[in-house]
Design an enzyme around this catalytic site. Structure first.
Site, mmCIF file in Angstrom:
data_model
loop_
_atom_site.group_PDB
_atom_site.id
_atom_site.type_symbol
_atom_site.label_atom_id
_atom_site.label_comp_id
_atom_site.label_asym_id
_atom_site.label_seq_id
_atom_site.Cartn_x
_atom_site.Cartn_y
_atom_site.Cartn_z
ATOM 1 N N LYS A 108 -12.069 10.310 -18.877
ATOM 2 C CA LYS A 108 -10.831 9.503 -18.859
ATOM 3 C C LYS A 108 -10.332 9.265 -20.283
ATOM 4 C CE LYS A 108 -11.338 7.026 -14.456
ATOM 5 N NZ LYS A 108 -12.634 7.515 -13.957
ATOM 6 N N HIS A 166 -17.586 7.142 -14.126
ATOM 7 C CA HIS A 166 -16.274 6.559 -13.813
ATOM 8 C C HIS A 166 -15.646 6.090 -15.131
ATOM 9 C CE1 HIS A 166 -13.164 5.037 -11.310
ATOM 10 N NE2 HIS A 166 -13.374 3.792 -11.639
#
Lengths: 404, 100
Positions: free
Chosen positions: A327, A295
């Site tokens: 990310k 994540h």
């Protein structure tokens, strides 16, 4: 006889560009899609950076009549969906259309439409709003437009669990096919949220970085928001094999959990339970996993907690894992995050290339993992996980295997 | 807002201290009497979201912009370790604003 589920097509729109091939290239090269915000007046924000899908203009893909129905998020979903369907060669007949689901994650819905509407109503004192404001902003609009565009008549719905929306969506699509409820699904996530209103709301939480996304780095100081969509064709394996489809990987497990603790603080126990559930659902031992797409939001709390959860689940094998947070390249695409990150995970599985965590400039002893710093690495990946841990304490993890 | 900003321009040091304590007390569900300059967020059971709300109230009340990053409060350019440190920080921000 257990039914198996494979990915036969994908399409993607993000700050890394348009299309799967472009995304793979950017992920391999460690390109950074984060830059100055250009589509809004960022001078009113305490941060001026974001991961805009700067090459994406609705006018390039839709007529004016079509655009009047489509928020930017739905536009991205449709463009990614067209690519996924074309690439997969999946062209369902009448019977198969009834057996194909559409499950799409979106955390916020049509935020461009909402922002524009509120500005007109409150800011400019307009008496009326665009008549299609409601169908444009409803969070199920991307799912509905995909269903309409391809005549898919099976169960269709939108899933909203903040940053885990698309992992929950894809997990449900996977389980629907595995259980026999349907034979195929168009699934993934879409989110276009880089409006002044939304970014002001993020600013209020004071977790945004002003200078870049540095997951797992000691110097990390917050997240960077992005936008995009990634849509996949999931199919029952024998059906896909029978039509000679290209298979990018097999989805084998889905695990979800709730922290039941704090509305924003991540929780190691909830993360661990979701990871373990995905492994168990996929019939995988921890030591079979080679890659974890983390994540990795680059907030102090998430990365520390996620690293602790990975160590707890994998034990000594944690040292053998390749981990990365993509990310750092495409920003945090919120409701589309898990879907865009599944593109990266499928690249690792199908091409044996681990995408890097870029902007990594200082190790953090609290995140002692091989985070594939700054440069992609070649590694044969037999099985991988993709983690999403949402605000609200809702966690969703997918487990995949290479298809060989 | 305009009214608050006008007030902010004339806040005395005593006003600032009293207002900050009032804000902290209202967000921590404590009586103002229980909040002292030595109180820490832990003493008052204020979590990270509570801190973010307190900072927001301070910004709205005094019309200042507080440099606070919830990711790493200790490296922010604004000390939140005690109520007294927050009061001092607010005084400094207001003084800087008047000087500007």
């Amino acid at each position: 006889m257990t039914r198996r589920v494979v990915v036969t097509g994908m399409g993607v729109v993000s700050a890394l560009g348009l299309g799967r091939a472009r995304a793979f290239e950017a992920l391999r090269e460690g390109e950074c899609g984060i830059g100055q915000l250009t589509r809004i007046d960022a001078s009113r924000l305490s941060f001026q950076i974001g991961a805009e899908a700067s090459g994406f203009e609705g006018e390039d893909h839709f007529s004016r009549q079509e655009l009047s129905l489509l928020d930017r998020g739905s536009q991205m979903a449709l463009v990614a969906g067209r690519e996924a369907m074309a690439a997969s060669g999946f062209s369902p007949d009448d019977a198969m259309q009834l057996r194909t689901a559409v499950v799409i994650g979106s955390a916020m819905g049509g935020m461009n439409t909402l922002d524009d509407g509120y500005r007109q109503l409150y800011g400019e004192g307009k008496a009326r709003l665009h008549p299609l404001t409601v169908p444009r902003l409803m969070p199920n609009a991307p799912a509905s437009h995909l269903s309409i565009a391809f005549g898919l008549k099976g169960p269709a719905w939108a899933v909203t669990t903040a940053c885990a929306s698309s992992n929950h969506a894809m997990g449900q699509a996977f389980h629907m096919i595995r259980s026999g409820a349907v034979d195929a699904a168009l699934t993934g996530g879409a989110e276009s949220q880089l409006t002044l209103g939304v970014l002001k709301a993020w600013e209020g939480l004071r977790v945004m970085s002003r200078d870049g996304c540095r997951p797992f780095s000691k110097t990390r100081n917050g997240m960077v928001q992005g936008e995009g969509a990634a849509i996949f064709v999931f199919e029952e394996m024998e059906q896909a094999q029978a039509r000679g489809a290209t298979i990018w990987g097999e989805v084998v497990g889905f695990g979800a959990s709730a922290d039941a603790s704090d509305i924003v603080q991540p929780n190691e126990d909830g993360a661990k339970r979701a990871i373990r559930a995905a492994l168990e659902d996929g019939g995988l031992r921890p030591d079979q996993i080679d890659y974890v797409n983390a994540h990795g939001t680059a907030t102090a709390a998430n990365d520390r907690t996620e690293a602790a959860a990975i160590h707890a689940v994998f034990g000594a094998h944690a040292e053998q894992l390749s981990v990365s947070s993509t990310k750092s390249m495409h920003g945090h695409c919120i409701g589309a995050a898990g879907a865009i990150e599944l593109v990266a995970t499928l690249m690792a599985l199908s091409e044996g290339v681990i995408p890097p965590t870029i902007n990594y400039d200082a190790p953090d002893p609290e995140c002692a993992l091989d985070v594939t710093p700054n440069e992609a690495r070649e590694r044969s990946v037999g099985a991988a996980l993709s983690n999403s841990f949402a605000f609200g304490g809702l966690n969703a993890v997918l487990a995949l295997r290479a298809y060989r | 807002m305009t009214e608050q900003s006008a007030d902010a321009a004339t806040f005395t040091d005593e006003d600032i201290e009293a207002k900050v304590i009032e804000i902290v007390a209202s967000h921590s569900l404590n009586d103002s009497q229980e909040v002292t300059l030595a109180s820490t967020p832990q003493d008052l059971s204020i979590d990270s979201l509570g801190l973010v709300e307190i900072i927001f109230s301070i910004e709205e009340t005094f019309d200042v912009s507080v440099p606070y990053n919830a990711n790493d409060p200790s490296s922010s350019d604004f000390d939140i370790s005690t109520v007294g440190a927050v009061v001092a920080g607010v005084k400094r921000l207001i003084a800087n604003q008047r000087a500007a």
